[in-house]
Design a protein around this motif. Structure first.
Motif, short mmCIF file in Angstrom:
data_model
loop_
_atom_site.label_atom_id
_atom_site.label_comp_id
_atom_site.label_asym_id
_atom_site.label_seq_id
_atom_site.Cartn_x
_atom_site.Cartn_y
_atom_site.Cartn_z
N PHE A 45 0.83 -1.25 -0.01
CA PHE A 45 -0.17 -0.01 0.02
C PHE A 45 0.95 1.27 0.06
O PHE A 45 0.49 2.23 -0.70
N GLU B 164 2.05 2.31 -3.30
CA GLU B 164 0.89 2.46 -4.16
C GLU B 164 0.49 3.85 -3.75
O GLU B 164 0.45 4.98 -4.68
N ILE B 165 0.64 4.42 -2.80
CA ILE B 165 0.39 5.60 -2.21
C ILE B 165 1.54 6.70 -2.63
O ILE B 165 1.34 7.68 -3.06
N TYR C 221 -2.71 3.14 -8.27
CA TYR C 221 -3.48 2.35 -7.23
C TYR C 221 -4.13 1.23 -8.15
O TYR C 221 -5.40 0.99 -7.99
N SER D 68 -9.52 -4.58 -3.80
CA SER D 68 -10.01 -3.50 -4.15
C SER D 68 -10.99 -2.79 -3.28
O SER D 68 -11.46 -3.05 -2.52
N GLN E 155 -14.44 7.43 -2.57
CA GLN E 155 -13.68 7.14 -3.57
C GLN E 155 -14.63 6.17 -4.76
O GLN E 155 -14.07 6.27 -5.82
N HIS F 147 -13.89 4.84 -8.59
CA HIS F 147 -12.70 4.09 -8.54
C HIS F 147 -12.78 2.82 -7.70
O HIS F 147 -11.89 2.25 -6.97
N ALA G 72 -10.14 0.39 -8.07
CA ALA G 72 -8.78 0.58 -7.42
C ALA G 72 -8.54 -0.05 -6.05
O ALA G 72 -9.44 -0.75 -5.43
N SER G 73 -7.18 -0.22 -5.86
CA SER G 73 -6.76 -0.51 -4.42
C SER G 73 -7.34 0.08 -3.50
O SER G 73 -7.48 1.28 -3.34
N SER H 163 -5.78 0.89 -0.80
CA SER H 163 -4.93 2.20 -0.60
C SER H 163 -5.35 3.64 -1.17
O SER H 163 -4.90 4.59 -0.66
N ARG H 164 -6.22 3.39 -2.20
CA ARG H 164 -6.58 4.67 -2.63
C ARG H 164 -7.52 5.54 -1.91
O ARG H 164 -7.70 6.92 -1.82
N GLU I 20 -6.75 9.06 -0.59
CA GLU I 20 -7.06 10.15 -1.28
C GLU I 20 -8.32 11.02 -0.75
O GLU I 20 -8.53 12.28 -0.97
#
Length: 291
Positions: free
Chosen positions: A220, A223-224, A229, A235, A270, A275, A278-279, A281-282, A285
């Motif tokens: 993560f 990715e950040i 992501y 997901s 998100q 998204h 997306a992972s 980890s997004r 955001e």
């Protein structure tokens, strides 16, 4: 040929300050102490320390000055009241605070002609001076180099850089993660109890699961930092569904889901922005923008 041990001053004698002073005394350093409540110095004086009536007198007595007070506001107040004494001193402040607190105090110290190093302590007071103690530092590189041997008496030291706020930046972020984990643990034990499971029965299985999960944090983090992501193994959509199930189960057990709702909100925002694939980890955001 003998050398005279450097003089050390410790400002503040709470649990941490007392442990710092005791460590320096144990290693033979002339140690001066000050605390608003002078009674807290009595045991240290009996062990060989010198107590001064004012912070300014104590600071003047030390080559290395360690500040360990309640918070950044108290640190500023105490040091401002001893401004005439700090010139030429190496100030090492291990008082907890935010990055901007450290930067402001470093700027103030420079105006007074002092060198400032900020420290973040990762230890309980009982472990100061042992291998279980570690301290991160940032700010004056010259202070760290000059006093590294003495500072390492307190615990394993790491110099992070010349930005005085870095040590606090790491510290508050690490502590935020720690308290998030503790909050999750307390929530887990409350859910377990409501389902008839003792906390001591749950915890070994929880620790095993967490240990297996920790490597995902490194993925993560990458990715950040990259902003990519695309990892699909965990997901946002999958975790949204999983959290909804856990929250519902918690509420059915009459256990408030207050520790989980904020995370689900981050994920929901998100997904609403498109998204879902997306992972997980997004979700970071959502801290950065309303989108």
């Amino acid at each position: 040929m003998s050398t005279t041990p450097e003089r050390v001053t410790v400002i503040g004698l709470g649990n941490l300050g007392r442990a710092l002073a005791e460590t320096f005394l144990h290693h033979g350093h002339p140690t001066t102490v000050w605390n608003r409540d002078a009674a807290k110095a009595e045991a240290l004086v009996a062990a060989g320390a010198t107590a001064e009536a004012t912070a300014a007198e104590a600071i003047s007595a030390g080559d290395l000055v360690i500040v360990a007070l309640l918070d950044s506001t108290v640190s500023r107040q105490v040091l401002a009241g001893a401004a005439d004494a700090v010139a030429g001193r190496a100030l090492v402040n291990v008082t907890s605070g935010g990055p901007e607190d450290a930067r402001e105090l470093a700027a103030w110290a420079a105006e007074q002609g002092a060198d400032y190093l900020h420290g973040a302590v990762y230890a309980v007071p009982q472990t100061i001076g042992t291998t279980e103690s570690s301290i991160s530092y940032s700010g004056s590189e010259s202070v760290h180099q000059r006093w590294q041997t003495r500072l390492d008496l307190l615990g394993k030291g790491t110099f992070l850089g010349t930005d005085a706020g870095l040590a606090s930046g790491y510290d508050v972020a690490i502590l935020a993660g720690m308290y998030g984990m503790i909050g999750g643990f307390l929530h887990a034990t409350a859910m377990a109890a409501a389902a008839g499971v003792r906390a001591t029965e749950l915890t070994p299985m929880l620790l095993s699961w967490l240990a297996d999960s920790f490597p995902a944090l490194s993925t993560f983090a990458e990715e950040i930092d990259s902003g990519g992501y695309t990892g699909g193994e965990s997901s946002l959509a999958m975790n949204q569904a999983g959290l909804a199930t856990i929250i519902r189960a918690s509420q059915e057990l009459d256990v408030p889901a207050g520790t989980l709702l904020p995370l689900k909100d981050l994920i929901d925002r998100q997904i609403a922005a498109g998204h879902a694939a997306a992972s997980l980890s997004r979700a970071v955001e959502s801290f950065r923008s309303a989108a």
